[in-house]
Each structure stands twice: as C-alpha cells, then as structure tokens.
Write a protein that holds these residues in place. Structure first.
Motif, PDB file in Angstrom:
ATOM      1  N   LYS A 111      11.816 -13.308   3.731  1.00  0.00           N
ATOM      2  CA  LYS A 111      11.029 -13.047   4.935  1.00  0.00           C
ATOM      3  C   LYS A 111      10.486 -11.626   4.988  1.00  0.00           C
ATOM      4  N   GLY A 112      11.013 -10.747   4.178  1.00  0.00           N
ATOM      5  CA  GLY A 112      10.577  -9.361   4.198  1.00  0.00           C
ATOM      6  C   GLY A 112      11.540  -8.482   3.439  1.00  0.00           C
ATOM      7  N   SER A 113      11.316  -7.187   3.505  1.00  0.00           N
ATOM      8  CA  SER A 113      12.215  -6.246   2.839  1.00  0.00           C
ATOM      9  C   SER A 113      13.545  -6.189   3.585  1.00  0.00           C
ATOM     10  N   PRO A 114      14.648  -5.936   2.863  1.00  0.00           N
ATOM     11  CA  PRO A 114      15.938  -5.761   3.543  1.00  0.00           C
ATOM     12  C   PRO A 114      15.878  -4.611   4.543  1.00  0.00           C
ATOM     13  N   GLU A 115      16.505  -4.782   5.694  1.00  0.00           N
ATOM     14  CA  GLU A 115      16.442  -3.791   6.772  1.00  0.00           C
ATOM     15  C   GLU A 115      17.675  -2.890   6.769  1.00  0.00           C
ATOM     16  N   ILE A 116      17.850  -2.170   5.673  1.00  0.00           N
ATOM     17  CA  ILE A 116      18.987  -1.258   5.566  1.00  0.00           C
ATOM     18  C   ILE A 116      18.947  -0.189   6.652  1.00  0.00           C
ATOM     19  N   GLY A 117      17.756   0.173   7.081  1.00  0.00           N
ATOM     20  CA  GLY A 117      17.637   1.210   8.101  1.00  0.00           C
ATOM     21  C   GLY A 117      18.268   0.855   9.430  1.00  0.00           C
ATOM     22  N   HIS A 118      18.595  -0.421   9.620  1.00  0.00           N
ATOM     23  CA  HIS A 118      19.124  -0.831  10.919  1.00  0.00           C
ATOM     24  C   HIS A 118      20.578  -1.284  10.861  1.00  0.00           C
ATOM     25  N   ILE A 119      21.288  -0.870   9.805  1.00  0.00           N
ATOM     26  CA  ILE A 119      22.731  -1.050   9.804  1.00  0.00           C
ATOM     27  C   ILE A 119      23.351   0.016  10.718  1.00  0.00           C
ATOM     28  N   ILE A 147      -1.046  -6.764  -3.732  1.00  0.00           N
ATOM     29  CA  ILE A 147      -1.255  -6.094  -2.448  1.00  0.00           C
ATOM     30  C   ILE A 147       0.101  -5.731  -1.850  1.00  0.00           C
ATOM     31  N   SER A 148       0.221  -4.498  -1.394  1.00  0.00           N
ATOM     32  CA  SER A 148       1.393  -4.097  -0.610  1.00  0.00           C
ATOM     33  C   SER A 148       0.910  -3.311   0.591  1.00  0.00           C
ATOM     34  N   SER A 149       1.685  -3.387   1.671  1.00  0.00           N
ATOM     35  CA  SER A 149       1.200  -2.800   2.918  1.00  0.00           C
ATOM     36  C   SER A 149       2.353  -2.404   3.824  1.00  0.00           C
ATOM     37  N   PHE A 150       2.027  -1.501   4.775  1.00  0.00           N
ATOM     38  CA  PHE A 150       2.924  -1.273   5.896  1.00  0.00           C
ATOM     39  C   PHE A 150       3.063  -2.590   6.653  1.00  0.00           C
ATOM     40  N   GLY A 151       4.073  -2.673   7.460  1.00  0.00           N
ATOM     41  CA  GLY A 151       4.331  -3.917   8.173  1.00  0.00           C
ATOM     42  C   GLY A 151       4.227  -3.746   9.675  1.00  0.00           C
ATOM     43  N   ALA A 200      13.906  -0.147   2.593  1.00  0.00           N
ATOM     44  CA  ALA A 200      14.586  -0.448   1.342  1.00  0.00           C
ATOM     45  C   ALA A 200      13.942  -1.640   0.668  1.00  0.00           C
ATOM     46  N   GLY A 201      13.858  -1.553  -0.654  1.00  0.00           N
ATOM     47  CA  GLY A 201      13.481  -2.685  -1.479  1.00  0.00           C
ATOM     48  C   GLY A 201      14.604  -2.928  -2.466  1.00  0.00           C
ATOM     49  N   ILE A 202      14.922  -4.183  -2.694  1.00  0.00           N
ATOM     50  CA  ILE A 202      16.020  -4.525  -3.603  1.00  0.00           C
ATOM     51  C   ILE A 202      15.502  -5.460  -4.680  1.00  0.00           C
ATOM     52  N   VAL A 203      15.786  -5.111  -5.930  1.00  0.00           N
ATOM     53  CA  VAL A 203      15.500  -5.983  -7.065  1.00  0.00           C
ATOM     54  C   VAL A 203      16.833  -6.419  -7.641  1.00  0.00           C
ATOM     55  N   ASN A 204      17.032  -7.720  -7.776  1.00  0.00           N
ATOM     56  CA  ASN A 204      18.269  -8.238  -8.346  1.00  0.00           C
ATOM     57  C   ASN A 204      17.922  -9.277  -9.399  1.00  0.00           C
ATOM     58  N   ALA A 205      18.449  -9.107 -10.608  1.00  0.00           N
ATOM     59  CA  ALA A 205      18.117  -9.979 -11.742  1.00  0.00           C
ATOM     60  C   ALA A 205      16.612 -10.056 -11.940  1.00  0.00           C
ATOM     61  N   THR A 246       3.229  -8.256  -0.662  1.00  0.00           N
ATOM     62  CA  THR A 246       4.578  -7.836  -0.290  1.00  0.00           C
ATOM     63  C   THR A 246       4.515  -6.537   0.503  1.00  0.00           C
ATOM     64  N   THR A 247       5.681  -6.028   0.885  1.00  0.00           N
ATOM     65  CA  THR A 247       5.762  -4.785   1.641  1.00  0.00           C
ATOM     66  C   THR A 247       5.583  -3.580   0.720  1.00  0.00           C
ATOM     67  N   ASP A 248       5.275  -2.444   1.334  1.00  0.00           N
ATOM     68  CA  ASP A 248       5.072  -1.228   0.544  1.00  0.00           C
ATOM     69  C   ASP A 248       6.345  -0.810  -0.194  1.00  0.00           C
ATOM     70  N   VAL A 249       7.491  -0.903   0.466  1.00  0.00           N
ATOM     71  CA  VAL A 249       8.731  -0.485  -0.207  1.00  0.00           C
ATOM     72  C   VAL A 249       9.132  -1.476  -1.291  1.00  0.00           C
ATOM     73  N   ASN A 250       8.808  -2.767  -1.115  1.00  0.00           N
ATOM     74  CA  ASN A 250       9.082  -3.737  -2.171  1.00  0.00           C
ATOM     75  C   ASN A 250       8.286  -3.432  -3.433  1.00  0.00           C
ATOM     76  N   SER A 251       7.017  -3.100  -3.274  1.00  0.00           N
ATOM     77  CA  SER A 251       6.192  -2.815  -4.458  1.00  0.00           C
ATOM     78  C   SER A 251       6.717  -1.588  -5.188  1.00  0.00           C
ATOM     79  N   THR A 252       7.204  -0.603  -4.438  1.00  0.00           N
ATOM     80  CA  THR A 252       7.746   0.609  -5.052  1.00  0.00           C
ATOM     81  C   THR A 252       9.045   0.305  -5.789  1.00  0.00           C
ATOM     82  N   ALA A 253       9.903  -0.492  -5.169  1.00  0.00           N
ATOM     83  CA  ALA A 253      11.150  -0.890  -5.833  1.00  0.00           C
ATOM     84  C   ALA A 253      10.863  -1.684  -7.102  1.00  0.00           C
ATOM     85  N   TYR A 254       9.915  -2.587  -7.024  1.00  0.00           N
ATOM     86  CA  TYR A 254       9.570  -3.383  -8.203  1.00  0.00           C
ATOM     87  C   TYR A 254       8.947  -2.498  -9.282  1.00  0.00           C
TER      88      TYR A 254
END
Length: 301
Positions: free
Chosen positions: A150-158, A57-61, A138-143, A103-111
């Motif tokens: 707690k949620g997707s990284p908030e790159i939009g608010h830098i 499941i992924s969704s808007f937040g 933003a969604g980030i996949v590392n390794a 998870t969040t919608d952007v996380n599922s897309t990144a994954y």
C-alpha cells in the motif's frame, strides 16, 4: 535500450534518461509548479527522446499504490497546493504511451541503493533506507523486492521509548505527537529551540537524544526485517550523528544478534552511497526496466 526516470519532490522535479545498465545519459531539473505546467515540462522532455522504452515514476505522497484501486496512480490528499487528487500515473501514460512503474520517493531511493550494490558486485539483497529531514521516511528492500504493497513503511510513526532527559517535549506530529517523526524531524528542532537544526551545535545534548531515538528505530528494523544493512540519510544526518547512532545502537541492542557482515556495525549502519537524486534515478530506471520486461502488453509506439 533507453529508460526514463521522473521524480517529484517538495519543490522540484528531476527527469533523467539512462541506459539499461543504469548509466545516466541525461538529466534535467525544473521547479514543481502547478500540475498542468509540470506535466507539460515532463511530457515535452520525453517526447524529444522517443527511444525511451519505459519510465519509472516516484513522487512525494500520499500516493495510491494499490493497482486494483480506482484511483491507482494518484497523488491523493497532498498538503502541497494544487496537488491533491492528481492522476499522476494515468496522465503520463496517456501522453507518453510506454510502460511505467510507480512508487514513493523513498522507495525509489531504497531500490537505487539495492541496484547500485548489485552493479558494484557487492549485492545487498535486504536493506532499510531511512531519510530524516522534514519528516521521517523509509524504504525497505527484502530479497530484492520492495516491502509495502500500500505504500512505504511508516517507520517515522513508531513510538520510541522516551529518553530519560527528554520526558516533557510533546512532539510535533499532528497525528501522534511524540512518535519518532514528532521527536526528531526538522519541525521538532524548530519547536524545541525556536531555530533550525542547522543552528544547533553538535555538542548540544539534543544530538545524543536524537541518536537514541534513531537507534531504536534501527533496532526495530533489525528485529523485524533482519536486513544486511541499514542506511540513514536526510538533511539532519552527518558523520558525527551517524557515529552517535551507532554508539546508541550498540549500547541498547547489547549484542543480542549478529548484524551486518561479520557483525561489523560500521558496515551495518551507514550513510547513503550516493546523492538521493542519483539513487532515485537508478531506482526508477531499474524499476522501469523490470516492468518493461514483465508487462505482457508492451505499449505500441
């Protein structure tokens, strides 16, 4: 084995079924209505396919993703009518009784981008996926793992450094004003020009200014994550703008680090490999498969 995917977006819902190699076997879309009606449509769809073993499941937040929290699995303070304080995960588990990822919608897309690269035998184990439209997510996949408990990284608010020719616009973010989202989102275009970004010629200097801001977010992602790839999608991104972003990145970063494979910027900053809907299905079903095999208490049918 069959796996399910559920994605809730601004105005619609996509339910899909894939095999364990993430090949999509069936897909249906329907409007996002009230929670009760939406739940009925989702449950009816999956009740007709009892062979589904797990669902992603992924969704808007905003979502509560901390699994120790009392309201884990909830959509919390949503701006969408009727969707605040909705127990999304718990309700679906109650009626469908299979293991579920959430998870969040952007996380599922990144994954989905990560899994698609693996399926193509060109694994990208670390990536940043940015989407720029109504907001900046933003969604980030590392390794091979999603970043952000707690949620997707908030790159939009830098806070990017302001462009020399863009010093007076106050931005549209209701919280921070001139954060990245407040400077480049669809609402920012509307506030700047009193019309949609779709009506703004690509010859307008604003697109160079927007690229300047996005390139800064790509640089910060590069320095903090050191990913193999940065993928930028969303409604306002096209081939012309992505090239402008690369040019600004190259100018601002000034070759400080080698990026991508063989320092190839064209392979480092790219657009998405597939539609966001397809990537979300791939990501959700892969996460569903992962939780199916990691869940010590497989749900009884």
């Amino acid at each position: 084995m069959l796996l399910g995917s559920i994605e809730l977006r601004d105005h619609d819902v996509t339910c899909a079924i894939s095999d364990n190699q993430m090949n999509i076997k069936d897909k249906v879309d329907f409007p996002l209505n009230t929670p009760n009606e939406t739940f009925r449509n989702i449950i009816k769809y999956f009740k007709n396919v009892p062979e589904v073993k797990a669902i992603g499941i992924s969704s808007f937040g905003p979502l509560e993703l901390r699994n120790y929290a009392p309201n884990y699995g909830y959509i919390t303070d949503s701006s969408r009518p009727h969707w605040s304080n909705v127990n999304l995960l718990g309700t679906l588990k109650k009626y469908l009784k299979v293991p579920m990822s959430f998870t969040t919608d952007v996380n599922s897309t990144a994954y989905g981008e990560y899994i698609f690269s693996v399926l193509q035998n060109k694994p990208v184990m670390s990536l940043v996926y940015m989407t720029i439209s109504k907001g900046v997510g933003a969604g980030i996949v590392n390794a091979g793992e999603l970043v952000g408990y707690k949620g997707s990284p908030e790159i939009g608010h830098i806070y990017p450094k302001r462009h020399p020719k863009d010093q007076t616009f106050k931005g549209t973010c209701p919280y921070q004003g001139d954060c990245l989202e407040g400077l480049i989102s669809e609402s920012a275009f509307q506030a700047r020009f009193n019309k949609s970004y779709k009506e703004i010629s690509m010859f307008n200097p604003i697109w160079d200014i927007v690229a300047y801001y996005i390139a800064q977010s790509a640089i910060q992602s590069t320095l903090l994550i050191r990913p193999q790839k940065i993928i930028i999608g969303g409604d306002i991104i096209n081939k012309i703008e992505i090239q402008k972003i690369k040019e600004q990145f190259q100018k601002l970063f000034n070759g400080y680090l080698s990026v991508g494979d063989n320092n190839n910027l064209n392979n480092y900053i790219t657009t998405p490999s597939n539609s966001s809907t397809k990537l979300a299905i791939i990501g959700n079903t892969a996460l569903a498969k992962k939780i199916y095999y990691s869940d010590a208490n497989i749900y009884a049918k």
